[in-house]
Design an enzyme around this catalytic site. Structure first.
Site, PDB file in Angstrom:
ATOM      1  N   CYS A   2       0.813  -1.218   0.000  1.00 59.78           N
ATOM      2  CA  CYS A   2       0.000   0.000   0.000  1.00 59.78           C
ATOM      3  C   CYS A   2       0.847   1.269   0.000  1.00 59.78           C
ATOM      4  O   CYS A   2       1.957   1.294   0.529  1.00 59.78           O
ATOM      5  CB  CYS A   2      -0.876   0.026   1.243  1.00 59.78           C
ATOM      6  SG  CYS A   2      -1.852  -1.448   1.435  1.00 59.78           S
ATOM      7  N   ARG A  27       4.937   0.714  -5.783  1.00 58.34           N
ATOM      8  CA  ARG A  27       4.865  -0.137  -4.615  1.00 58.34           C
ATOM      9  C   ARG A  27       3.937  -1.340  -4.840  1.00 58.34           C
ATOM     10  O   ARG A  27       3.929  -2.271  -4.036  1.00 58.34           O
ATOM     11  CB  ARG A  27       4.372   0.669  -3.406  1.00 58.34           C
ATOM     12  CG  ARG A  27       5.309   1.798  -3.036  1.00 58.34           C
ATOM     13  CD  ARG A  27       4.680   2.721  -2.032  1.00 58.34           C
ATOM     14  NE  ARG A  27       4.481   2.094  -0.742  1.00 58.34           N
ATOM     15  CZ  ARG A  27       5.407   1.981   0.202  1.00 58.34           C
ATOM     16  NH1 ARG A  27       6.609   2.450  -0.023  1.00 58.34           N
ATOM     17  NH2 ARG A  27       5.139   1.417   1.353  1.00 58.34           N
ATOM     18  N   TRP A  74      -2.884  -2.758  -1.727  1.00 58.76           N
ATOM     19  CA  TRP A  74      -2.490  -4.086  -2.184  1.00 58.76           C
ATOM     20  C   TRP A  74      -3.165  -5.050  -1.231  1.00 58.76           C
ATOM     21  O   TRP A  74      -2.851  -5.074  -0.039  1.00 58.76           O
ATOM     22  CB  TRP A  74      -0.968  -4.225  -2.125  1.00 58.76           C
ATOM     23  CG  TRP A  74      -0.446  -5.478  -2.728  1.00 58.76           C
ATOM     24  CD1 TRP A  74      -0.509  -5.851  -4.041  1.00 58.76           C
ATOM     25  CD2 TRP A  74       0.241  -6.537  -2.050  1.00 58.76           C
ATOM     26  NE1 TRP A  74       0.102  -7.071  -4.217  1.00 58.76           N
ATOM     27  CE2 TRP A  74       0.564  -7.518  -3.021  1.00 58.76           C
ATOM     28  CE3 TRP A  74       0.614  -6.755  -0.729  1.00 58.76           C
ATOM     29  CZ2 TRP A  74       1.248  -8.682  -2.707  1.00 58.76           C
ATOM     30  CZ3 TRP A  74       1.294  -7.923  -0.420  1.00 58.76           C
ATOM     31  CH2 TRP A  74       1.615  -8.873  -1.400  1.00 58.76           C
ATOM     32  N   ASN A 100      -1.587   1.389   5.917  1.00 60.20           N
ATOM     33  CA  ASN A 100      -0.688   0.410   5.300  1.00 60.20           C
ATOM     34  C   ASN A 100      -0.218  -0.504   6.416  1.00 60.20           C
ATOM     35  O   ASN A 100       0.258  -0.026   7.447  1.00 60.20           O
ATOM     36  CB  ASN A 100       0.491   1.156   4.654  1.00 60.20           C
ATOM     37  CG  ASN A 100       1.573   0.218   4.145  1.00 60.20           C
ATOM     38  OD1 ASN A 100       1.341  -0.976   3.990  1.00 60.20           O
ATOM     39  ND2 ASN A 100       2.740   0.766   3.878  1.00 60.20           N
ATOM     40  N   GLY A 101      -0.363  -1.823   6.238  1.00 61.79           N
ATOM     41  CA  GLY A 101       0.052  -2.763   7.280  1.00 61.79           C
ATOM     42  C   GLY A 101      -1.045  -3.768   7.540  1.00 61.79           C
ATOM     43  O   GLY A 101      -1.932  -3.960   6.701  1.00 61.79           O
ATOM     44  N   GLU A 482      19.131 -15.830 -10.153  1.00 56.53           N
ATOM     45  CA  GLU A 482      18.595 -14.486 -10.373  1.00 56.53           C
ATOM     46  C   GLU A 482      17.989 -14.370 -11.777  1.00 56.53           C
ATOM     47  O   GLU A 482      16.923 -13.782 -11.959  1.00 56.53           O
ATOM     48  CB  GLU A 482      19.704 -13.442 -10.141  1.00 56.53           C
ATOM     49  CG  GLU A 482      19.314 -12.005 -10.393  1.00 56.53           C
ATOM     50  CD  GLU A 482      18.086 -11.527  -9.615  1.00 56.53           C
ATOM     51  OE1 GLU A 482      17.612 -12.229  -8.717  1.00 56.53           O
ATOM     52  OE2 GLU A 482      17.579 -10.443  -9.957  1.00 56.53           O
ATOM     53  N   LYS A 486      14.078 -13.446 -12.529  1.00 52.60           N
ATOM     54  CA  LYS A 486      13.733 -12.276 -13.350  1.00 52.60           C
ATOM     55  C   LYS A 486      12.785 -12.680 -14.459  1.00 52.60           C
ATOM     56  O   LYS A 486      11.766 -12.061 -14.705  1.00 52.60           O
ATOM     57  CB  LYS A 486      15.031 -11.726 -13.935  1.00 52.60           C
ATOM     58  CG  LYS A 486      15.259 -10.284 -13.987  1.00 52.60           C
ATOM     59  CD  LYS A 486      15.457  -9.499 -12.738  1.00 52.60           C
ATOM     60  CE  LYS A 486      14.722  -9.848 -11.518  1.00 52.60           C
ATOM     61  NZ  LYS A 486      15.170  -9.248 -10.310  1.00 52.60           N
ATOM     62  N   GLU A 489       9.195 -13.854 -13.138  1.00 51.85           N
ATOM     63  CA  GLU A 489       8.326 -12.859 -12.494  1.00 51.85           C
ATOM     64  C   GLU A 489       7.729 -11.864 -13.478  1.00 51.85           C
ATOM     65  O   GLU A 489       6.657 -11.339 -13.245  1.00 51.85           O
ATOM     66  CB  GLU A 489       9.033 -12.144 -11.339  1.00 51.85           C
ATOM     67  CG  GLU A 489      10.106 -11.183 -11.747  1.00 51.85           C
ATOM     68  CD  GLU A 489      10.731 -10.443 -10.569  1.00 51.85           C
ATOM     69  OE1 GLU A 489      10.013 -10.088  -9.630  1.00 51.85           O
ATOM     70  OE2 GLU A 489      11.953 -10.220 -10.598  1.00 51.85           O
ATOM     71  N   HIS A 505      20.649 -35.675 -11.423  1.00 50.50           N
ATOM     72  CA  HIS A 505      20.025 -36.336 -10.267  1.00 50.50           C
ATOM     73  C   HIS A 505      18.504 -36.218 -10.307  1.00 50.50           C
ATOM     74  O   HIS A 505      17.842 -36.354  -9.278  1.00 50.50           O
ATOM     75  CB  HIS A 505      20.604 -35.769  -8.965  1.00 50.50           C
ATOM     76  CG  HIS A 505      22.077 -36.001  -8.857  1.00 50.50           C
ATOM     77  ND1 HIS A 505      22.604 -37.247  -8.639  1.00 50.50           N
ATOM     78  CD2 HIS A 505      23.133 -35.172  -9.022  1.00 50.50           C
ATOM     79  CE1 HIS A 505      23.929 -37.169  -8.646  1.00 50.50           C
ATOM     80  NE2 HIS A 505      24.272 -35.915  -8.884  1.00 50.50           N
ATOM     81  N   LYS A 604       6.241  -4.211  -5.011  1.00 51.56           N
ATOM     82  CA  LYS A 604       7.643  -3.803  -4.941  1.00 51.56           C
ATOM     83  C   LYS A 604       8.208  -4.006  -3.547  1.00 51.56           C
ATOM     84  O   LYS A 604       9.339  -4.434  -3.382  1.00 51.56           O
ATOM     85  CB  LYS A 604       7.768  -2.325  -5.358  1.00 51.56           C
ATOM     86  CG  LYS A 604       9.191  -1.798  -5.326  1.00 51.56           C
ATOM     87  CD  LYS A 604      10.072  -2.488  -6.355  1.00 51.56           C
ATOM     88  CE  LYS A 604      11.501  -2.012  -6.352  1.00 51.56           C
ATOM     89  NZ  LYS A 604      12.369  -2.958  -7.087  1.00 51.56           N
TER      90      LYS A 604
HETATM   91  C1  F6R Z   1      12.511  -9.553  -7.577  1.00 52.76           C
HETATM   92  C2  F6R Z   1      12.404  -8.672  -6.432  1.00 52.76           C
HETATM   93  C3  F6R Z   1      12.119  -9.263  -5.109  1.00 52.76           C
HETATM   94  C4  F6R Z   1      12.846  -8.494  -3.991  1.00 52.76           C
HETATM   95  C5  F6R Z   1      12.419  -9.013  -2.618  1.00 52.76           C
HETATM   96  C6  F6R Z   1      13.172  -8.329  -1.502  1.00 52.76           C
HETATM   97  O1  F6R Z   1      12.846  -8.842  -8.725  1.00 52.76           O
HETATM   98  O2  F6R Z   1      12.526  -7.487  -6.535  1.00 52.76           O
HETATM   99  O3  F6R Z   1      12.438 -10.619  -5.073  1.00 52.76           O
HETATM  100  O4  F6R Z   1      14.223  -8.639  -4.177  1.00 52.76           O
HETATM  101  O5  F6R Z   1      11.053  -8.807  -2.441  1.00 52.76           O
HETATM  102  O6  F6R Z   1      12.959  -6.965  -1.512  1.00 52.76           O
HETATM  103  P1  F6R Z   1      13.900  -5.977  -0.731  1.00 52.76           P
HETATM  104  O7  F6R Z   1      15.246  -6.048  -1.363  1.00 52.76           O
HETATM  105  O8  F6R Z   1      13.258  -4.641  -0.861  1.00 52.76           O
HETATM  106  O9  F6R Z   1      13.961  -6.470   0.694  1.00 52.76           O
END
Ligand code: F6R
Length: 609
Positions: A2, A27, A74, A100-101, A482, A486, A489, A505, A604
């Site tokens: 949020c 966000r 959210w 938010n929370g 990674e 990427k 997602e 395996h 985010k």
């Molecule tokens: C993927 C991504 C997430 C964040 C994860 C941690 O692209 O962005 O996997 O890396 O939610 O977020 P932070 O770094 O803000 O703790």
């Protein structure tokens, strides 16, 4: 997660609020709403879906109100619907709240409020808040807020607007971010500074438990005991344009291109004048303390966790300190064996991730000092850690993390070298060589970006794939993790990372024609082994795209497509090899018509467990 904005000043509030919410879109959200105080009444407009829907509905409305609050939601409790969207009101429409929370005990509070005659209109946890305000208000908002927060359990940043005190907005926060923007005859509350950066650069960061009041010409902040506190004013030096797309089609592409600059920035001022040592005095770690470290725990989520995998290699090989690494959502639920002289490194771009913050608190409770590696100054993780190493990547808006990841890698290399320098575990010449390589990463990253068309071609070939595997060994495996995250997602293609040696395996059973295998093969001493894995998957008719390092092996003999990264120290290859994988994910997502910057179901900043 949020986003909140509150405004009180001399401008028309509606455009300020809608603008602010647009700046908080990164966000993640699934509905949006605003409330305006107009002619002594609060008018609430809210709706599910994109903010643009709300903007369209409100366009042409010339509300003169100069006071209001706004929210992007959210969903956690209750579906993403119009009626669950914030702001939420009490029965009489005199108290309106954005939050938010999570209010953990909301069911019990709701039951009590219903028994007192309150009528609820939504499924949310938040709605208990305006009803509690209605219950506790006896002529002054601040004591009512104090009484309310005594009753609630959970995390919150909230702003209260009331017809009964039309000249004030009140906020309170605990475990969720909230800042105050200090303008000229206007003040703001927001979850994050981009929301008001167009109007002011001066902010107060709020601490847990603090209640604050803004009027158009004054700000008051009170601690949990109700005593007034004076807080420093921080000046934000981000450019407003930095938080916008800057000419690129998507924030993600812009942020991928910002990596040469953010790598340079993260390195700057952290190397000794003779270029032989890393200088991280900002950490204010004692030399004796560093020499005594017996073990390091690294913990983080998602992409930050993948950076941690690289950090483990770097610290172990340079500083010779054993490192354990955990996903933050697992860290506090395992029975950790904590030895004296252990140190914890929490990595988080946002500095607000609930699990990472909980891991930090758990570590402190167990008596371990915590270093935070984070991108957000004043974030909860930055404020609660004992030592902070900032990644200077600038605001990251796209949900998929790119420049923050490479800045995290840079910070981890710096930390590893710093520990190695102090503990004298590597010769000065080796340190100098690695530092020289660190300094050249920015221009090498640019060389890769200059060849991005090659990746576009490869990406177009993956558009219709059902499944893609990413393999590698050692550090290349960390990068494969990674790369696969990427891709999945933002393109919604099933992608899986595997340690190349582990394929036989079990997973090899899934490799066949039309299942491409992206192979990261940059490590010189592992090259022959990974090369055998390429042959192994090719024998199952998989198409192989290999990422290799210039000057190492002849991977093109087996792989159908190869991208060579510029030569660098083997420990540092992840910074370069991840860039083609970020671009690959971007182009595949684009080709499939996905929402690159705001992938479905993701936020985010994940501020709930
Ligand atoms: C993927 C991504 C997430 C964040 C994860 C941690 O692209 O962005 O996997 O890396 O939610 O977020 P932070 O770094 O803000 O703790």
């Amino acid at each position: 997660m949020c986003g909140i904005i509150g405004y009180m000043g001399n401008k028309q509030a509606m455009p300020v609020l809608l603008n602010g919410l647009a700046r908080l879109e990164y966000r993640g959200y699934d509905s949006a709403g605003i409330a305006l105080l107009e002619d002594g009444e609060i008018k609430v407009f809210k709706q599910a879906g994109r903010l643009a829907n709300l903007q369209e509905r409100l366009s042409g409305n010339g509300f003169s109100s100069t006071t209001g609050i706004g929210h992007t939601r959210w969903a956690t409790h209750g579906r993403p619907t119009d009626y669950n969207a914030h702001p939420h009101s009490d029965c009489g429409g005199r108290f309106v709240v954005v939050h938010n929370g999570i209010i953990e005990n909301y069911l019990e509070l709701k039951k009590w409020l219903i028994s007192e005659g309150h009528i609820f209109k939504s499924e949310t946890d938040t709605e208990v808040l305006p009803h509690m305000m209605e219950h506790f208000y006896k002529g002054d908002l601040i004591p009512a807020v104090s009484m309310m927060i005594e009753k609630i359990r959970g995390s919150y940043a909230m702003v209260v607007l009331s017809t009964l005190e039309p000249d004030n907005l009140i906020s309170v926060r605990k475990d969720s971010p909230l800042v105050i923007g200090l303008g000229d005859e206007e003040n703001f509350f927001a979850s994050d500074v981009p929301a008001f950066l167009h109007y002011t650069r001066n902010v107060h960061y709020l601490d847990d438990g603090e209640i604050s009041l803004i009027a158009s010409n004054r700000v008051e902040i009170f601690n949990e005991m109700g005593q007034g506190v004076s807080k420093p004013v921080h000046m934000i030096n981000w450019e407003a344009e930095q938080a916008e797309k800057g000419g690129y089609d998507h924030f993600m592409l812009k942020e991928i291109h910002e990596q040469p600059a953010s790598l340079k920035k993260t390195l700057s001022g952290r190397i000794s004048e003779d270029g032989c040592r890393v200088d991280l005095q900002e950490l204010s770690l004692d030399v004796d303390e560093i020499k005594k470290i017996k073990k390091i725990f690294i913990t983080a989520c998602g992409t930050a966790y993948h950076a941690g995998l690289v950090g483990k290699y770097a610290i172990e090989s340079l500083a010779r300190i054993p490192v354990e690494i955990d996903i933050a959502s697992e860290f506090r639920y395992r029975n950790l064996v904590v030895e004296p002289d252990s140190l914890v490194v929490v990595i988080s771009q946002s500095g607000e991730t609930a699990d990472s913050l909980a891991a930090l608190r758990d570590s402190k409770k167990r008596g371990m000092p915590v270093i935070a590696i984070t991108n957000v100054v004043g974030s909860s993780i930055a404020r609660e850690a004992d030592h902070v190493l900032y990644t200077w990547a600038g605001p990251e808006i796209a949900v998929a993390s790119t420049k923050a990841y490479t800045a995290q890698l840079m910070s981890l290399y710096l930390l590893a070298l710093y520990l190695a320098n102090v503990r004298e575990t590597i010769p000065e010449e080796e340190s100098r060589q690695i530092i020289l390589e660190l300094l050249s990463l920015s221009s090498k990253a640019q060389l890769i970006l200059d060849k991005k068309e090659t990746i576009l071609d490869i990406g177009l070939g993956y558009e219709n794939c059902k499944s893609i595997f990413f393999i590698g060994r050692g550090l290349d495996y960390a990068v494969a993790c990674e790369g696969s995250l990427k891709l999945k997602e933002i393109s919604y293609i099933h992608a899986e990372a595997y340690a190349a040696g582990e394929l036989k395996h079990g997973t090899l059973a899934l490799i066949e024609k039309d299942v491409p295998v992206v192979t990261v093969a940059t490590q010189p001493f592992l090259f022959e082994k990974t090369f055998s894995n390429i042959k192994e998957v090719k024998a199952r008719e998989a198409d192989v795209f290999a990422l290799a390092m210039e000057g190492i092996g002849e991977v093109q003999k087996e792989a159908s497509q190869v991208f060579y990264i510029p030569e660098t120290h083997p420990l540092l290859t992840p910074v370069l090899s991840v860039i083609p994988l970020q671009l690959l994910a971007y182009y595949v997502s684009l080709a499939r018509g996905c929402d690159v910057d705001k992938p479905r179901n993701l936020a985010k900043s994940v501020t709930v467990e």
